[in-house]
Design an enzyme around this catalytic site. Sequence first.
Site, PDB file in Angstrom:
ATOM      1  CE  LYS A   1       3.201  14.676  23.379  1.00 43.86           C
ATOM      2  NZ  LYS A   1       3.736  13.509  24.022  1.00 43.86           N
TER       3      LYS A   1
ATOM      4  CB  CYS B   1       8.149  11.844  21.019  1.00 48.65           C
ATOM      5  SG  CYS B   1       6.673  10.848  20.874  1.00 48.65           S
TER       6      CYS B   1
HETATM    7  N1  LIG Z   1       3.333   6.205  19.904  1.00 53.57           N
HETATM    8  C1  LIG Z   1       3.629   6.917  20.975  1.00 53.57           C
HETATM    9  O1  LIG Z   1       4.349   6.486  21.855  1.00 53.57           O
HETATM   10  C2  LIG Z   1       3.041   8.317  21.147  1.00 53.57           C
HETATM   11  C3  LIG Z   1       3.194   8.957  22.384  1.00 53.57           C
HETATM   12  C4  LIG Z   1       2.628  10.204  22.559  1.00 53.57           C
HETATM   13  C5  LIG Z   1       1.941  10.807  21.514  1.00 53.57           C
HETATM   14  N2  LIG Z   1       1.826  10.164  20.301  1.00 53.57           N
HETATM   15  C6  LIG Z   1       1.087  10.832  19.234  1.00 53.57           C
HETATM   16  O2  LIG Z   1      -0.131  10.124  19.021  1.00 53.57           O
HETATM   17  C7  LIG Z   1      -0.488  10.172  17.636  1.00 53.57           C
HETATM   18  C8  LIG Z   1      -0.657   8.756  17.098  1.00 53.57           C
HETATM   19  O3  LIG Z   1       0.584   8.111  17.200  1.00 53.57           O
HETATM   20  P1  LIG Z   1       0.743   6.544  16.927  1.00 53.57           P
HETATM   21  O4  LIG Z   1       2.113   6.184  17.356  1.00 53.57           O
HETATM   22  O5  LIG Z   1      -0.431   5.814  17.491  1.00 53.57           O
HETATM   23  O6  LIG Z   1       0.641   6.520  15.326  1.00 53.57           O
HETATM   24  P2  LIG Z   1       0.479   5.234  14.396  1.00 53.57           P
HETATM   25  O7  LIG Z   1       1.077   5.586  13.100  1.00 53.57           O
HETATM   26  O8  LIG Z   1       0.916   4.018  15.127  1.00 53.57           O
HETATM   27  O9  LIG Z   1      -1.120   5.095  14.228  1.00 53.57           O
HETATM   28  C9  LIG Z   1      -1.891   6.013  13.519  1.00 53.57           C
HETATM   29  C10 LIG Z   1      -3.005   5.243  12.837  1.00 53.57           C
HETATM   30  O10 LIG Z   1      -3.924   6.174  12.266  1.00 53.57           O
HETATM   31  C11 LIG Z   1      -4.416   5.605  11.046  1.00 53.57           C
HETATM   32  N3  LIG Z   1      -5.022   6.664  10.242  1.00 53.57           N
HETATM   33  C12 LIG Z   1      -4.423   7.600   9.470  1.00 53.57           C
HETATM   34  N4  LIG Z   1      -5.351   8.391   8.905  1.00 53.57           N
HETATM   35  C13 LIG Z   1      -6.569   7.951   9.321  1.00 53.57           C
HETATM   36  C14 LIG Z   1      -7.910   8.354   9.110  1.00 53.57           C
HETATM   37  N5  LIG Z   1      -8.191   9.408   8.347  1.00 53.57           N
HETATM   38  N6  LIG Z   1      -8.888   7.665   9.689  1.00 53.57           N
HETATM   39  C15 LIG Z   1      -8.630   6.603  10.473  1.00 53.57           C
HETATM   40  N7  LIG Z   1      -7.374   6.167  10.726  1.00 53.57           N
HETATM   41  C16 LIG Z   1      -6.366   6.831  10.164  1.00 53.57           C
HETATM   42  C17 LIG Z   1      -3.191   4.965  10.434  1.00 53.57           C
HETATM   43  O11 LIG Z   1      -3.537   4.014   9.467  1.00 53.57           O
HETATM   44  C18 LIG Z   1      -2.531   4.353  11.673  1.00 53.57           C
HETATM   45  O12 LIG Z   1      -2.951   3.015  11.910  1.00 53.57           O
HETATM   46  C19 LIG Z   1       0.619  10.969  16.939  1.00 53.57           C
HETATM   47  O13 LIG Z   1       0.249  12.321  16.835  1.00 53.57           O
HETATM   48  C20 LIG Z   1       1.792  10.815  17.890  1.00 53.57           C
HETATM   49  O14 LIG Z   1       2.718  11.891  17.779  1.00 53.57           O
HETATM   50  C21 LIG Z   1       2.354   8.934  20.103  1.00 53.57           C
END
Ligand SMILES: NC(=O)c1ccc[n+]([C@@H]2O[C@H](COP(=O)([O-])OP(=O)(O)OC[C@H]3O[C@@H](n4cnc5c(N)ncnc54)[C@H](O)[C@@H]3O)[C@@H](O)[C@H]2O)c1
Length: 414
Positions: A199, A253
């Site tokens: 990844k 990212c």
């Molecule tokens: N957004 C993208 O396009 C994308 C693409 C590929 C990978 N990712 C990866 O996926 C992961 C999530 O990304 P995202 O964009 O959805 O993040 P985001 O910030 O939109 O969402 C994360 C959520 O997790 C919640 N959270 C934090 N701690 C928590 C806990 N202990 N229990 C429950 N909820 C909790 C936060 O309140 C938030 O709503 C990251 O590691 C990111 O790098 C994201």
Amino acid sequence: MKKICVVGLGYIGIPTAVMFASKGYEVIGTDIRKNVVDSLNNLKLPIEEKGLDTLFLKHPFTAKLQPVIADVYIICVGTPTNQNKNVNLSAVKSASNSIIPYIKKDTLVIIESTIPPGTTKDIVLPIVEQSGLKAGKDFYLVHSPERVIPGNMLFELANNDRIMGGISPKGAIVAKELYKCFVKGKIYTTTATTAETAKLMENTFRNVNIALANEVASICEQLKINAWEVIELANKHPRVNILQPGPGVGGHCIPVDPWFIVEKTPKQATLIKQALEQNELVPNNVVSKIYNIANSSKGLKVCLLGCTYKANTDDIRESPTFVIKDALSKDNQVVLYDPNVSNYSNGSIYDACKDCDVMVLLVNHQQFSNIDYFKLATTMKNSIILDCKNFIEKEKAIKNGFAYYLIGDGSVNK
Ligand SMILES: NC(=O)c1ccc[n+]([C@@H]2O[C@H](COP(=O)([O-])OP(=O)(O)OC[C@H]3O[C@@H](n4cnc5c(N)ncnc54)[C@H](O)[C@@H]3O)[C@@H](O)[C@H]2O)c1
């Protein structure tokens, strides 16, 4: 049918929860943010994503502040970097801790968050084994990285190929069987550390190759030839695909994930670190170019066109535009204009460029493809354009009296 608990309801967690709900699974989503939980329970999505609201209304899921008993836990919490570019795993750790009481025989725990190599094995596994059960023997622990692109998530969730990296081979197979309900792409099984690294290498590949494209631009500026033509011709080779230069790398990212590799293997990841650092310098190089073509570094009025990190989105995370704005603002007046971003879309491009010395095109939004250069020339104080995306209609601009400069060709080194 299995009950699924999605932990972390952001850009990844919500669409994932909706996809499983749409296939008939009982889905509970949990998040520590009360406003997110309330909003979902009131059937309002806290994020924007094409087509997601319709699917969610058809297949809503319940949201809670704490995990509940389930057969599958999918952790989708954020993994930002801190100021030293090291990953902050506190959300992954607290989410893993929060499910310990619910892990039982044959529970499937999946980490979707992007994490440094070895995190599932070295950090998550010891936490979830505090349940008293053994991963790989009593329950399954898997890393399933996400590679969807915002704006096209529902399509990509269904159609992208996926990787399931298990702490045990059986875990990867169990996860594969589950995701098959909505994934039409191929699902490959491997180890957790291989999945984590694969990844990260995807975004690292892009970061390093953007650094190369920007270096081609600098080389061609020095040689006083056109980098865009050089790249176009080089790419006629059947096995070459050089990316395009630009004003810097943005998004959540590509400028972030490669640091996870550097953090884990600093002695080996020297090329990756250099690419990251070189890309971080690019916005400041754009500022130098602006001063060079305007013959001044003070008292200018500059309009920056485009605030997002890429074309035709409204996503401004880590956008180089703001680095350029901050550097320019010390001694100059800066106007930001972006028709896709509500904070910066007031008026027209002509209003934004009024009395400006320089207009800098930073993002190739489709709305910038039909500028009236006659009207623009009458509104600007000095008719100077810096094009960072090779997107301006050069002939039209020059015909209307503009001094036109393009990054990646000799013109900027006047
Ligand atoms: N957004 C993208 O396009 C994308 C693409 C590929 C990978 N990712 C990866 O996926 C992961 C999530 O990304 P995202 O964009 O959805 O993040 P985001 O910030 O939109 O969402 C994360 C959520 O997790 C919640 N959270 C934090 N701690 C928590 C806990 N202990 N229990 C429950 N909820 C909790 C936060 O309140 C938030 O709503 C990251 O590691 C990111 O790098 C994201």
